[in-house]
Design a protein around this motif. Structure first.
Motif, short mmCIF file in Angstrom:
data_model
loop_
_atom_site.label_atom_id
_atom_site.label_comp_id
_atom_site.label_asym_id
_atom_site.label_seq_id
_atom_site.Cartn_x
_atom_site.Cartn_y
_atom_site.Cartn_z
N HIS A 192 0.81 -1.22 0.00
CA HIS A 192 0.00 0.00 0.00
C HIS A 192 0.85 1.27 0.00
O HIS A 192 0.30 2.38 -0.01
CB HIS A 192 -0.93 0.02 1.23
N ARG A 193 2.15 1.12 0.05
CA ARG A 193 3.09 2.25 0.04
C ARG A 193 2.82 3.22 1.19
O ARG A 193 2.81 4.44 1.02
CB ARG A 193 3.04 2.97 -1.30
N ARG A 194 2.69 2.64 2.36
CA ARG A 194 2.45 3.44 3.57
C ARG A 194 3.58 3.32 4.58
O ARG A 194 3.70 4.15 5.48
CB ARG A 194 1.12 3.02 4.21
N VAL A 195 4.39 2.28 4.47
CA VAL A 195 5.54 2.08 5.36
C VAL A 195 6.81 2.15 4.52
O VAL A 195 6.90 1.52 3.46
CB VAL A 195 5.45 0.73 6.09
N LEU A 196 7.79 2.89 5.00
CA LEU A 196 9.06 3.05 4.30
C LEU A 196 10.17 2.46 5.17
O LEU A 196 10.32 2.84 6.34
CB LEU A 196 9.36 4.52 4.01
N LEU A 197 10.93 1.52 4.64
CA LEU A 197 12.05 0.93 5.36
C LEU A 197 13.31 1.76 5.12
O LEU A 197 13.62 2.11 3.98
CB LEU A 197 12.30 -0.50 4.91
N VAL A 198 14.05 2.04 6.19
CA VAL A 198 15.28 2.82 6.08
C VAL A 198 16.37 2.20 6.95
O VAL A 198 16.10 1.47 7.90
CB VAL A 198 15.05 4.29 6.49
N GLY A 199 17.62 2.50 6.61
CA GLY A 199 18.74 2.03 7.42
C GLY A 199 18.82 0.52 7.45
O GLY A 199 18.55 -0.16 6.46
N GLU A 200 19.19 -0.02 8.61
CA GLU A 200 19.40 -1.46 8.72
C GLU A 200 18.10 -2.25 8.68
O GLU A 200 18.13 -3.47 8.55
CB GLU A 200 20.19 -1.79 9.98
N ALA A 201 16.97 -1.59 8.78
CA ALA A 201 15.71 -2.29 8.52
C ALA A 201 15.57 -2.65 7.06
O ALA A 201 14.83 -3.56 6.69
CB ALA A 201 14.53 -1.41 8.95
N ALA A 202 16.33 -1.93 6.20
CA ALA A 202 16.24 -2.13 4.75
C ALA A 202 17.46 -2.80 4.17
O ALA A 202 17.37 -3.46 3.13
CB ALA A 202 16.03 -0.79 4.06
N HIS A 203 18.62 -2.65 4.80
CA HIS A 203 19.85 -3.20 4.22
C HIS A 203 20.92 -3.37 5.29
O HIS A 203 20.98 -2.62 6.26
CB HIS A 203 20.38 -2.29 3.10
N LEU A 204 21.74 -4.38 5.10
CA LEU A 204 22.86 -4.66 6.01
C LEU A 204 24.12 -4.79 5.17
O LEU A 204 24.17 -5.59 4.23
CB LEU A 204 22.61 -5.96 6.78
N PHE A 205 25.14 -4.01 5.50
CA PHE A 205 26.41 -4.05 4.79
C PHE A 205 27.54 -4.28 5.77
O PHE A 205 27.49 -3.83 6.91
CB PHE A 205 26.71 -2.71 4.09
N PRO A 206 28.64 -4.93 5.32
CA PRO A 206 29.89 -4.82 6.09
C PRO A 206 30.27 -3.35 6.17
O PRO A 206 29.91 -2.55 5.30
CB PRO A 206 30.89 -5.61 5.24
N PRO A 207 31.01 -2.96 7.20
CA PRO A 207 31.20 -1.53 7.47
C PRO A 207 32.26 -0.83 6.62
O PRO A 207 32.68 0.27 6.94
CB PRO A 207 31.63 -1.53 8.94
N PHE A 208 32.71 -1.44 5.54
CA PHE A 208 33.77 -0.84 4.74
C PHE A 208 33.26 0.40 4.01
O PHE A 208 32.22 0.37 3.36
CB PHE A 208 34.31 -1.85 3.72
N GLY A 209 34.02 1.48 4.11
CA GLY A 209 33.64 2.71 3.44
C GLY A 209 32.57 3.49 4.19
O GLY A 209 32.02 4.44 3.65
N ALA A 210 32.30 3.09 5.43
CA ALA A 210 31.31 3.80 6.27
C ALA A 210 29.97 3.93 5.54
O ALA A 210 29.36 4.98 5.51
CB ALA A 210 31.84 5.17 6.69
N ARG A 211 29.50 2.81 4.97
CA ARG A 211 28.28 2.86 4.17
C ARG A 211 27.02 2.71 5.00
O ARG A 211 25.93 3.11 4.57
CB ARG A 211 28.32 1.74 3.11
N GLY A 212 27.12 2.13 6.19
CA GLY A 212 25.93 1.80 6.94
C GLY A 212 25.13 3.01 7.39
O GLY A 212 24.04 3.29 6.87
N MET A 213 25.63 3.75 8.39
CA MET A 213 24.89 4.88 8.92
C MET A 213 24.72 5.98 7.88
O MET A 213 23.66 6.61 7.79
CB MET A 213 25.58 5.44 10.16
N ASN A 214 25.76 6.22 7.08
CA ASN A 214 25.66 7.30 6.09
C ASN A 214 24.58 7.01 5.06
O ASN A 214 23.79 7.89 4.70
CB ASN A 214 27.01 7.51 5.41
N SER A 215 24.51 5.77 4.56
CA SER A 215 23.45 5.45 3.61
C SER A 215 22.09 5.45 4.30
O SER A 215 21.08 5.81 3.71
CB SER A 215 23.71 4.10 2.93
N GLY A 216 22.07 5.07 5.59
CA GLY A 216 20.81 5.09 6.33
C GLY A 216 20.27 6.50 6.49
O GLY A 216 19.05 6.74 6.39
#
Length: 389
Positions: free
Chosen positions: A277-301
């Motif tokens: 229904h496009r009413r809930v939006l997943l963001v951050g680690e609820a949407a994706h999990l990465f190894p921490p190389f390049g500081a991608r986790g929090m910054n992409s979140g």
């Protein structure tokens, strides 16, 4: 009905709430933990320039507060088996720094204060158990009977997202072998060591395991790459850390350990970043999990959070889901390339690393390759995904 509910008061959820308030939306932020919860450890260290710009757009002056507290080091060094193969000190630059380095607990402290000033309503001890969506809104329920109805919900409740699970949205990807140990260490009294980031391939003081040392305000983080066969209890407990830490950073730091954690590599992306229904939006680690190389986790979140607020304000949730999932897939692939370099399964990769280290004194680009490869590609994300993340 509440206009928007954000679930999760980590850095991504706080950013989402702040971005929504900047767009004039009333926000309730639900957090499963109590208000006085302890938030130990550095976890995400780097807040990059692009992220600082996003935060400043959410709350003018916030980037300046964070950078004034954080540390921006200008020297990067790479060693291979005790010998330096790369070193570069960048000159001071005018304008916003390329990044600032501080413990995640401190980043959250600044974000929470900004949210409080912006009028975000916090509800603590609110563990979401069930989520139902319709064409007109969302209903979120806690186990104690409390419920919230809202037009939109932003799920920033982390890797074990209850919202994602309640919606039946699967994660696709893989789990890597082996583990790393992350240690936060406070500076000793007296003059602080030079603020430089050091990556050491096959450190002789760590039994040939690779080590990264990164400064932050008040101390530094050590990341020890363990082998697949290493017993976690021999490297990942505080007692074990006090045994191997002197061989990596010198004597006198055993009693300065602030936090110890281990992590394993997960590369997973949600099959959808929103519900049907496009009413809930997943963001951050609820949407994706990465190894921490390049500081991608929090910054992409945080980039997810900014995009989610824009989508809610503009009614473009479908575009959000497509664009941010494309960005997540790029980051997942880039982190995978970095992981293949750091934990090579093929002998040819280790041979290339040895050859590059041997040739670095006469071919500087070999040292540069050893320096940059552990972070994976930084460019090539879809244009509409927004910069690096």
């Amino acid at each position: 009905m509440t206009p928007v509910v954000v679930v999760g008061a980590g850095p991504v959820g706080l950013s989402a709430a702040l971005a929504l308030r900047a767009r004039g939306r009333e926000v309730v932020l639900l957090e499963a933990d109590p208000e006085d919860r302890a938030r130990p450890g550095s976890r995400a260290l780097f807040v990059h320039r692009e992220t600082l710009a996003l935060l400043d757009a959410m709350r003018p002056g916030l980037a300046g507060e964070i950078t004034a507290y954080g540390q921006t080091w200008r020297t990067r060094r790479t060693l291979y088996r005790g010998r330096e193969v790369y070193s570069r000190t960048h000159p001071p630059q005018a304008g916003p720094p390329p990044f600032t380095s501080l413990r995640q607990a401190d980043t959250e402290r600044f974000l929470r204060a900004a949210c409080e000033r912006a009028g975000v309503e916090f509800v603590w001890d609110a563990r979401v158990r069930d989520v139902r969506t319709t064409a007109s809104g969302v209903r979120l329920s806690c186990g104690d009977g409390r419920e919230w109805s809202c037009a939109y919900a932003v799920a920033a409740d982390g890797a074990r997202s209850a919202v994602r699970d309640a919606l039946g949205i699967a994660m696709e990807g893989e789990r890597g072998e082996g583990f790393h140990v992350v240690v936060d260490v406070a500076h000793r009294p007296g003059p602080e060591p030079p603020p430089e980031r050091i990556f050491h391939y096959e450190h002789p003081g760590a039994g040939g395991r690779s080590v990264m040392r990164v400064p932050f305000t008040g101390g530094f983080q050590v990341d020890l790459q363990c082998r697949d066969e290493d017993p976690e209890e021999e490297f990942g407990t505080e007692r074990a850390v006090r045994r191997w830490l002197p061989g990596v950073v010198g004597e006198g730091y055993g009693e300065r350990v602030l936090w110890v954690s281990t992590y394993r590599f997960l590369r997973k992306v949600a099959v959808s970043f929103t519900d049907p229904h496009r009413r809930v939006l997943l963001v951050g680690e609820a949407a994706h999990l990465f190894p921490p190389f390049g500081a991608r986790g929090m910054n992409s979140g945080i980039a997810d959070a900014a995009a989610a607020a824009e989508a809610v304000a503009g009614g473009t949730v479908g575009d959000f889901a497509e664009v941010r999932r494309s960005a997540a897939l790029f980051n997942s692939a880039a982190a995978g390339a970095a992981l293949d370099h750091l934990r090579p399964r093929r002998r040819i990769v280790r041979a290339r690393q040895r050859a590059a280290a041997a040739l670095a004194p006469v071919l500087p680009w070999c040292g540069s390759w050893l320096e940059h490869a552990p972070y994976g590609p930084r460019h090539g994300a879809p244009v509409n995904a927004g910069l690096k993340y």
